[in-house]
Design an enzyme around this catalytic site. Structure first.
Site, PDB file in Angstrom:
ATOM      1  CB  SER A   1      80.111  10.108 -17.453  1.00 44.50           C
ATOM      2  OG  SER A   1      81.417  10.291 -16.963  1.00 44.50           O
TER       3      SER A   1
ATOM      4  CG  HIS B   1      81.567   6.104 -14.136  1.00 37.01           C
ATOM      5  ND1 HIS B   1      81.051   7.293 -13.648  1.00 37.01           N
ATOM      6  CD2 HIS B   1      81.981   6.376 -15.412  1.00 37.01           C
ATOM      7  CE1 HIS B   1      81.158   8.228 -14.559  1.00 37.01           C
ATOM      8  NE2 HIS B   1      81.715   7.706 -15.647  1.00 37.01           N
TER       9      HIS B   1
ATOM     10  CG  ASP C   1      80.839   6.924 -10.369  1.00 39.98           C
ATOM     11  OD1 ASP C   1      82.004   6.695 -10.746  1.00 39.98           O
ATOM     12  OD2 ASP C   1      79.994   7.482 -11.089  1.00 39.98           O
TER      13      ASP C   1
END
Length: 257
Positions: free
Chosen positions: A148, A234, A202
């Site tokens: 991320s 995610h 995601d």
């Protein structure tokens, strides 16, 4: 009394001389360990830097390294640093562990970028890499991985580093700057291979944000292997980490041959 007192020092001296002789023989029988051999060990060792996501910590991600069972990882040095606490715009200025500021969530291909904040974080990552290389590790044995926000920082750190590294692995990340920065990428940096893994489902860093990296990297002349994972949101899946192990193992074998 005097003869006994004379014999005692002689016996002690004999024992001392014998110990010295045995110690010298022992040293002669051992393989000589020079500074050059220590340097070669460092050059052969792999260094893996893992950058966590927003609000996370380094120690919380350390179990990841236990999944890498291949022989190539036995002597690998892992580092899981924690981001400093900073206010984050996308969370209404809340202070939390964050490598750089994020203007909005979810992230799309067209989301605004805080480049100055990213570049500041890149300097800190480069300081870690520089220290490891100064210790003798070959730059081509240095791998940067991140999830991320850590994935976005991984990409930025690899592409702005002046040397060719072993590789950069981005999980559910995005391109944290505009294409105008491409001119700052050195030719050696462009040779560092990139692995990009992204979940199609995601909802935090949209899949389109990950896909936007492909034309960006193509324009920069950087090789990237992009892998999409259906049904993945995610997060990081075991399949992604297994593939990462295989991908890095191949790079390690190439650099050692």
């Amino acid at each position: 009394m005097r003869p006994n007192s004379l014999k005692k020092p002689i016996v002690l001296l004999s024992v001392s001389l014998l110990s010295t002789i045995l110690f010298v023989i022992f040293l002669q029988g051992r393989p000589y360990s020079s500074s050059s051999s220590l340097e070669s060990d460092a050059m052969a060792r792999s260094f893996i830097l893992w950058l966590h996501g927003l609000g996370d910590s380094g120690p919380a991600n350390e179990p990841i390294k236990t999944l890498f069972k291949s022989p190539e990882f036995r002597n690998a040095k892992w580092l899981f640093p924690s981001a400093p606490s900073n206010p984050v715009s996308c969370n209404y200025g809340m202070v939390m562990p964050s490598w750089f500021d994020i203007p909005e969530l979810p992230l799309t291909a067209g989301s605004p970028k805080d480049e100055s904040s990213v570049l500041k974080a890149v300097k800190n990552v480069h300081a870690i890499i520089d220290k490891e290389i100064a210790g003798g590790t070959n730059p081509e044995n240095v791998y940067i991985c991140g999830f991320s926000q850590g994935g976005a920082l991984t990409l930025a750190s690899v592409l702005l580093y002046p040397k060719t590294l072993g590789g950069g692995a981005v999980f559910s990340g995005w391109v944290p700057f505009n294409s105008s920065i491409i001119q700052k990428f050195s030719e050696d940096a462009k040779k560092t291979p990139i692995l990009w893994s992204h979940g199609i489902d995601d909802r935090t860093v949209l899949f389109e944000a990950g896909q936007a990296a492909l034309p960006f990297l193509q324009e920069a002349g950087v090789t990237c292997e992009f892998k999409a994972y259906p049904g993945l949101g995610h997060s990081i899946a075991d399949d992604e980490l297994r593939y990462l192990e295989s991908w890095m193992r191949q790079k390690m074998q190439s650099s050692s041959s």
